[in-house]
Every structure is written in C-alpha cells, then in structure tokens.
Scaffold this motif. Structure first.
Motif, mmCIF file in Angstrom:
data_model
loop_
_atom_site.group_PDB
_atom_site.id
_atom_site.type_symbol
_atom_site.label_atom_id
_atom_site.label_comp_id
_atom_site.label_asym_id
_atom_site.label_seq_id
_atom_site.Cartn_x
_atom_site.Cartn_y
_atom_site.Cartn_z
ATOM 1 N N UNK A 54 53.836 43.864 37.883
ATOM 2 C CA UNK A 54 54.181 43.645 39.286
ATOM 3 C C UNK A 54 54.370 44.920 40.093
ATOM 4 N N UNK A 55 54.247 46.063 39.437
ATOM 5 C CA UNK A 55 54.460 47.355 40.101
ATOM 6 C C UNK A 55 53.185 47.851 40.769
ATOM 7 N N UNK A 56 53.372 48.749 41.741
ATOM 8 C CA UNK A 56 52.244 49.492 42.294
ATOM 9 C C UNK A 56 52.053 50.695 41.381
ATOM 10 N N UNK A 57 50.841 50.855 40.855
ATOM 11 C CA UNK A 57 50.556 51.972 39.966
ATOM 12 C C UNK A 57 49.433 52.816 40.544
ATOM 13 N N UNK A 58 49.401 54.073 40.138
ATOM 14 C CA UNK A 58 48.313 54.977 40.537
ATOM 15 C C UNK A 58 47.346 55.034 39.361
ATOM 16 N N UNK A 59 46.103 54.616 39.604
ATOM 17 C CA UNK A 59 45.090 54.576 38.551
ATOM 18 C C UNK A 59 44.097 55.716 38.758
#
Length: 91
Positions: A54-59
């Motif tokens: 559910x988190x915003x992640x940097x890919x």
C-alpha cells in the motif's frame, strides 16, 4: 531508465510485487527470498508486505528478467527495500 514513484498493490512473495501502474510484477534486484510454499516463504512474503504494501515506492529498473518483469532497486521513504529484505532474510 527513470526512477518512478508507484503504489504497491500486491505482494506476491518475498521478492516480487505488483504496482497500480504496471502490467507485470516488479522483482527486487539482488534479493533471493524463498518462494511461496517453501521453507521461509510465508515469513519472507509477510516481511515484504510489512515494508511496502500500500506504500508509494520508488522503482529504479536496472534490468528485465526472462519473464519480462522489471528487476529493480526499490526504495520506500528513501530507504532501500532491497537492503532491508536482504538483512531480514539473513536472520
């Protein structure tokens, strides 16, 4: 490739997850978690869920695997998910 901010939809196992904006899953680079159904698999999946579900992640995609999935360095709140999972898997 450019780093992209994406929202995690589902954690598949201890080193693979899906995001809201991709058709194919993302695999954590240099992380070799036990697969589902093998010893430690459930625990690894749960640990990754705790970190990113559910988190915003940097890919930051660095490659593609044989299945066409992005192999990436992933960060959540500026911290490396790859490093965190490797530390958890060694315990």
């Amino acid at each position: 490739m450019a780093k992209r901010k994406e929202t995690v939809k589902r954690v598949i196992d201890g080193d693979t997850f899906t995001t809201a904006s991709r058709k194919k899953p993302v695999r954590l680079a240099n992380v070799n978690a036990p697969e589902k159904g093998t010893r430690g698999g459930t625990k690894a999946t749960q640990q990754l869920k705790t970190l990113i579900k559910g988190q915003k992640v940097e890919v930051d995609t660095i490659a593609r695997d044989v299945y066409g999935r992005a192999v990436a360095r992933v960060k959540v709140n500026g911290k490396s998910v790859n490093t965190a999972m490797n530390k958890k898997l060694k315990k």
